[in-house]
Write a protein that holds these residues in place. Structure first.
Motif, PDB file in Angstrom:
ATOM      1  N   THR B  69       0.863  -1.198   0.000  1.00  0.00           N
ATOM      2  CA  THR B  69       0.000   0.000   0.000  1.00  0.00           C
ATOM      3  C   THR B  69       0.893   1.240   0.000  1.00  0.00           C
ATOM      4  O   THR B  69       1.903   1.285   0.700  1.00  0.00           O
ATOM      5  N   ARG B  70       0.514   2.198  -0.818  1.00  0.00           N
ATOM      6  CA  ARG B  70       1.328   3.422  -0.926  1.00  0.00           C
ATOM      7  C   ARG B  70       0.409   4.625  -0.818  1.00  0.00           C
ATOM      8  O   ARG B  70      -0.611   4.685  -1.504  1.00  0.00           O
ATOM      9  N   VAL B  71       0.806   5.525   0.019  1.00  0.00           N
ATOM     10  CA  VAL B  71       0.085   6.813   0.090  1.00  0.00           C
ATOM     11  C   VAL B  71       1.121   7.921   0.023  1.00  0.00           C
ATOM     12  O   VAL B  71       2.300   7.718   0.349  1.00  0.00           O
ATOM     13  N   SER B  72       0.671   9.066  -0.395  1.00  0.00           N
ATOM     14  CA  SER B  72       1.587  10.204  -0.523  1.00  0.00           C
ATOM     15  C   SER B  72       2.133  10.593   0.851  1.00  0.00           C
ATOM     16  O   SER B  72       1.422  10.531   1.855  1.00  0.00           O
ATOM     17  N   SER B  90       3.840   8.976   9.752  1.00  0.00           N
ATOM     18  CA  SER B  90       3.970   8.134   8.549  1.00  0.00           C
ATOM     19  C   SER B  90       4.550   6.793   8.951  1.00  0.00           C
ATOM     20  O   SER B  90       5.262   6.660   9.959  1.00  0.00           O
ATOM     21  N   TYR B  91       4.223   5.803   8.141  1.00  0.00           N
ATOM     22  CA  TYR B  91       4.699   4.448   8.442  1.00  0.00           C
ATOM     23  C   TYR B  91       5.147   3.803   7.142  1.00  0.00           C
ATOM     24  O   TYR B  91       4.423   3.845   6.137  1.00  0.00           O
ATOM     25  N   VAL B  92       6.326   3.226   7.165  1.00  0.00           N
ATOM     26  CA  VAL B  92       6.739   2.404   6.017  1.00  0.00           C
ATOM     27  C   VAL B  92       7.248   1.068   6.557  1.00  0.00           C
ATOM     28  O   VAL B  92       7.773   0.997   7.679  1.00  0.00           O
ATOM     29  N   SER B  93       7.075   0.041   5.794  1.00  0.00           N
ATOM     30  CA  SER B  93       7.653  -1.259   6.184  1.00  0.00           C
ATOM     31  C   SER B  93       7.904  -2.077   4.927  1.00  0.00           C
ATOM     32  O   SER B  93       7.157  -1.990   3.953  1.00  0.00           O
ATOM     33  N   LEU B 106      20.658 -12.241   7.153  1.00  0.00           N
ATOM     34  CA  LEU B 106      19.925 -11.339   8.029  1.00  0.00           C
ATOM     35  C   LEU B 106      18.612 -10.976   7.336  1.00  0.00           C
ATOM     36  O   LEU B 106      18.616 -10.272   6.338  1.00  0.00           O
ATOM     37  N   ARG B 107      17.495 -11.514   7.863  1.00  0.00           N
ATOM     38  CA  ARG B 107      16.199 -11.237   7.237  1.00  0.00           C
ATOM     39  C   ARG B 107      15.301 -10.565   8.275  1.00  0.00           C
ATOM     40  O   ARG B 107      15.140 -11.076   9.390  1.00  0.00           O
ATOM     41  N   PHE B 108      14.767  -9.427   7.904  1.00  0.00           N
ATOM     42  CA  PHE B 108      13.904  -8.722   8.848  1.00  0.00           C
ATOM     43  C   PHE B 108      12.955  -7.786   8.102  1.00  0.00           C
ATOM     44  O   PHE B 108      13.130  -7.536   6.912  1.00  0.00           O
ATOM     45  N   THR B 109      11.978  -7.301   8.837  1.00  0.00           N
ATOM     46  CA  THR B 109      11.069  -6.301   8.277  1.00  0.00           C
ATOM     47  C   THR B 109      11.504  -4.935   8.788  1.00  0.00           C
ATOM     48  O   THR B 109      11.503  -4.684  10.002  1.00  0.00           O
ATOM     49  N   ALA B 110      11.913  -4.083   7.866  1.00  0.00           N
ATOM     50  CA  ALA B 110      12.368  -2.738   8.245  1.00  0.00           C
ATOM     51  C   ALA B 110      11.141  -1.833   8.374  1.00  0.00           C
ATOM     52  O   ALA B 110      10.336  -1.729   7.445  1.00  0.00           O
ATOM     53  N   VAL B 111      11.024  -1.223   9.550  1.00  0.00           N
ATOM     54  CA  VAL B 111       9.883  -0.341   9.816  1.00  0.00           C
ATOM     55  C   VAL B 111      10.411   1.086   9.984  1.00  0.00           C
ATOM     56  O   VAL B 111      11.379   1.296  10.715  1.00  0.00           O
ATOM     57  N   GLY B 112       9.807   2.011   9.288  1.00  0.00           N
ATOM     58  CA  GLY B 112      10.232   3.403   9.403  1.00  0.00           C
ATOM     59  C   GLY B 112       9.347   4.164  10.376  1.00  0.00           C
ATOM     60  O   GLY B 112       8.125   4.094  10.286  1.00  0.00           O
ATOM     61  N   LEU B 113       9.986   4.884  11.295  1.00  0.00           N
ATOM     62  CA  LEU B 113       9.249   5.684  12.282  1.00  0.00           C
ATOM     63  C   LEU B 113       9.404   7.165  11.937  1.00  0.00           C
ATOM     64  O   LEU B 113      10.477   7.603  11.517  1.00  0.00           O
ATOM     65  N   SER B 114       8.344   7.888  12.147  1.00  0.00           N
ATOM     66  CA  SER B 114       8.345   9.327  11.807  1.00  0.00           C
ATOM     67  C   SER B 114       9.300  10.094  12.714  1.00  0.00           C
ATOM     68  O   SER B 114       9.023  10.261  13.908  1.00  0.00           O
ATOM     69  N   TRP B 115      10.410  10.516  12.161  1.00  0.00           N
ATOM     70  CA  TRP B 115      11.352  11.344  12.930  1.00  0.00           C
ATOM     71  C   TRP B 115      10.913  12.797  12.834  1.00  0.00           C
ATOM     72  O   TRP B 115      10.517  13.208  11.734  1.00  0.00           O
ATOM     73  N   PRO B 116      10.917  13.572  13.886  1.00  0.00           N
ATOM     74  CA  PRO B 116      11.325  13.264  15.270  1.00  0.00           C
ATOM     75  C   PRO B 116      10.135  12.931  16.172  1.00  0.00           C
ATOM     76  O   PRO B 116      10.289  12.840  17.383  1.00  0.00           O
ATOM     77  N   ASP B 117       8.964  12.787  15.539  1.00  0.00           N
ATOM     78  CA  ASP B 117       7.754  12.597  16.348  1.00  0.00           C
ATOM     79  C   ASP B 117       7.752  11.232  17.051  1.00  0.00           C
ATOM     80  O   ASP B 117       7.281  11.101  18.182  1.00  0.00           O
ATOM     81  N   SER B 238       3.967   3.864   3.371  1.00  0.00           N
ATOM     82  CA  SER B 238       3.024   2.738   3.337  1.00  0.00           C
ATOM     83  C   SER B 238       1.663   3.125   3.907  1.00  0.00           C
ATOM     84  O   SER B 238       0.623   2.700   3.399  1.00  0.00           O
ATOM     85  N   ALA B 239       1.686   3.901   4.958  1.00  0.00           N
ATOM     86  CA  ALA B 239       0.424   4.281   5.619  1.00  0.00           C
ATOM     87  C   ALA B 239       0.685   5.442   6.546  1.00  0.00           C
ATOM     88  O   ALA B 239       1.836   5.828   6.758  1.00  0.00           O
TER      89      ALA B 239
END
Lengths: 239, 404
Positions: B69-72, B90-93, B106-117, B238-239
């Motif tokens: 899923t992709r959103v602006s 915002s969230y990306v994974s 090394l297998r993992f799901t990379a999750v992006g967190l909204s910096w600096p919030d 992603s969301a």
């Protein structure tokens, strides 16, 4: 002085198997009585009705008709069982077989004590009576052994102890010497006789072994389901 | 005199071996139960840990845990302006697989967190600290096996593990690793120099071939770094996760956002339902069926074992009947043996499970209620299988003793 009550008294016991063309009258109007301490041999060819009589006396198979009293108590009346057959077997009957038929996972002592505990005899008393009878039959030193660790003769002694420990009115022995050699067979017969006299049990021994007939008081002969007790002679058994 | 104990004593090694075999089977049943619970817990752990009230995702998609899923990226700002929204992130994974310098995959799901919030402070960090810099730091799940302070090369950059989280896995079972949003996108979009050059050249060619190509300045810009071209805009996310103000109705905010034609909005509960009903449904069903099948197999095996044990001593049972034993004595012996067999197998399964489940690659969640449920099942199986033996015992004929 009046006659003692017979240990076992049977009247007109009959039993048939099959119907129509397969109808067989296995036991015809068997009437007899055995006194306490008396040893009787039941003789007859194969298929003559020995086992039928034994299973009727052992309350395993009911007769078609007849009346049976064990220890002065009616157990079969008009061909029907009276009372709890299990209870009567626990208290009034003892069994000795061709093979010792000891329970393989119990020691000699436990095999004997089991009969008492099945009848809710307190454990201390059961242990005492078991030890006593094992000593009297000369196998007390083998009490903690499993049947497979005993010789054939020792196993048969333990089986006799089991059959008598609860002081039954009637002991039924089915070919108890058949798997033993002559000497051991005679010793087992002697043990049976001694124990029966000491404990006042009537003993009915089904046997083909004529060598030990001098140890019995009377013989019954059966053929084609007809039990002959009238002509049976008293042997004047001696020990 | 306890006949069952004496029978067991007579051939204790056989009985114990049977109990061990059955115990191992019950361990697998317990493991299946634990894996089943683990799948559910894993699938919901990540969205739960992020603590969002609402998820805004691409229109008509099922959200980032179910599909792409992709959103602006400016959706975060739009959402923040909605009355009642307290926080928008915002969230990306994306799942990646790399190899460490020592060769370990090394297998993992990379999750992006909204910096600096969002620095990851709300995550269950068991060692270290949340993110403190906008770049080159990460939080990883303990199941990834990385140490605090360990440096991981990913793409063109090296990231330092500053915190270790516990029990945060993606629905596929891969451990989660948390980066700032931009770092996560950087890792996701990392391509080789040659690919970048080819992409720039292709972009420039498209501009030259269009009406835009009449402007030499545009042509020159089109061949530069994409980030320097404002018209291209930032990478999508992603969301967007929302938290509403205390006292504000979630439904009201959700209904308002649902009015936007470019997105779909899910509550946390709906997100849960989508995950359990879609993403892990087949796995969950398969494990559940496998568990049921194992229970049935255990019951059949135990029935056969008890039946065989009864047949082995059928002569003794016939003899007991001849000696005048009450049926309760004989049936009690069979029932006690079945219960003892089941009991030993159960205890073994629980003890083995306590040691073994920690080394399973997937999370195995066993609570006391699951152990109790297994105990009830084992007891029921024991009683049912003893009934088979009891039927045989009831049919034992004392005549067999006389005939022998």
């Amino acid at each position: 002085m009046s006659d003692p009550i017979p240990a076992v008294q049977a009247r007109s016991l009959s039993k048939h198997y099959g119907e129509g063309n397969t109808y067989v009258l296995a036991l015809k109007e068997a009437t007899f009585q055995i006194a306490p301490g008396e040893v009787v041999a039941l003789l007859g060819p194969s298929g003559s009705g020995k086992s039928t009589l034994l299973t009727i006396l052992g309350l395993i198979n009911p007769p078609d008709t007849g009346w049976l009293q064990v220890g002065g108590v009616d157990v079969i009346r008009d061909g029907a069982a009276v009372g709890d057959a299990n209870l009567i077997r626990r208290r009034n009957l003892g069994f000795v077989f061709q093979r010792s038929n000891l329970i393989p996972f119990l020691t000699a002592e436990e095999n004997v004590r089991l009969v008492l505990e099945l009848d809710d005899v307190p454990r201390r008393e059961a242990v005492h009576r078991t030890r006593e009878i094992l000593e009297s039959l000369g196998v007390a030193d083998r009490a903690s052994h499993l049947p497979m660790q005993l010789s054939g003769g020792q196993q048969q002694r333990v089986a006799i102890a089991r059959a008598l420990v609860h002081e039954p009115s009637l002991l039924l022995a089915d070919e108890p010497t058949a798997s033993l050699d002559k000497e051991l067979g005679r010793r087992v017969m002697e043990l049976l006789r001694t124990a029966a006299i000491e404990r006042g049990a009537a003993v009915l021994i089904v046997t083909h072994d004529h060598r030990a007939l001098d140890l019995v008081d009377r013989t019954f002969e059966i053929e084609d389901g007809v039990l002959d007790t009238e002509g049976a002679k008293v042997h004047g058994a001696t020990l | 005199m306890n006949l069952s104990l004496r029978d067991i004593r007579h051939d204790s090694s056989r009985f114990l071996l049977t109990a061990v075999g059955l115990g191992l089977l019950l361990t697998v049943v317990l493991a299946m139960t634990g894996i089943y619970n683990g799948i559910i817990k894993d699938a919901t752990a990540l969205p739960d840990s992020l603590g969002a009230d609402l998820w805004i995702v691409q229109r008509d998609t099922r959200g980032p845990f179910a599909e792409l899923t992709r959103v602006s990226s400016d959706l975060e700002e739009r959402a923040r302006a909605v009355p009642g929204v307290a926080r928008a992130r915002s969230y990306v994974s994306h799942t990646i697989q790399r190899q460490l310098p020592n060769g370990r995959p090394l297998r993992f799901t990379a999750v992006g967190l909204s910096w600096p919030d969002d620095l990851g402070g709300g995550l269950p960090i068991i060692k270290g600290r949340p993110l403190a810099q906008p770049h080159y730091e990460c939080l990883v799940d303990s199941s990834l096996g990385l140490a605090l302070g360990q440096r991981i090369p990913l793409g063109r950059d090296v990231y330092t593990v500053v915190g270790i989280t516990d029990g945060l896995l993606a629905s596929g079972g891969d451990p989660a690793a948390f980066f700032t949003l931009s770092d996560a996108q950087r890792i996701q979009n990392d391509v080789s120099n040659e690919a970048i050059r080819l992409d720039r050249e292709a972009r420039s060619a498209r501009v030259r071939q269009s009406a835009l190509g009449r402007d030499p300045e545009l042509v020159r810009f089109s061949g530069k770094n994409a980030q320097l071209i404002p018209a291209l805009g930032p990478s999508p996310v992603s969301a967007v996760m929302l938290n509403v103000d205390p006292g504000v109705s979630l439904d009201t905010v959700q209904a308002r956002l649902q009015g936007w034609q470019d997105v779909t909005v899910y509550s946390q509960a709906e997100q849960h339902a989508l995950i359990l009903g879609g993403v892990v449904e087949k796995t969950r069903l398969q494990i559940g069926l496998f568990r049921g099948l194992l229970v049935v197999i255990s019951a059949i095996l135990m029935g056969l074992i008890i039946y065989t044990m009864t047949v082995d001593k059928i002569h003794s049972i016939a003899l007991l009947k001849l000696l005048g034993a009450r049926m309760s004595v004989i049936l009690g012996m069979i029932l006690e043996e079945a219960l003892l067999l089941g009991g030993i197998a159960y205890v073994l399964a629980v003890i083995l499970g306590n040691f073994a489940f920690d080394i399973f690659p997937r999370r195995v969640v066993i609570e006391n209620e699951h152990r109790l449920a297994l105990l009830v099942i084992v007891t029921a199986i024991s009683v049912a299988s003893s009934a088979i033996g009891m039927k045989k015992a009831l049919a034992a004929d004392p005549n067999e003793v006389l005939a022998a």
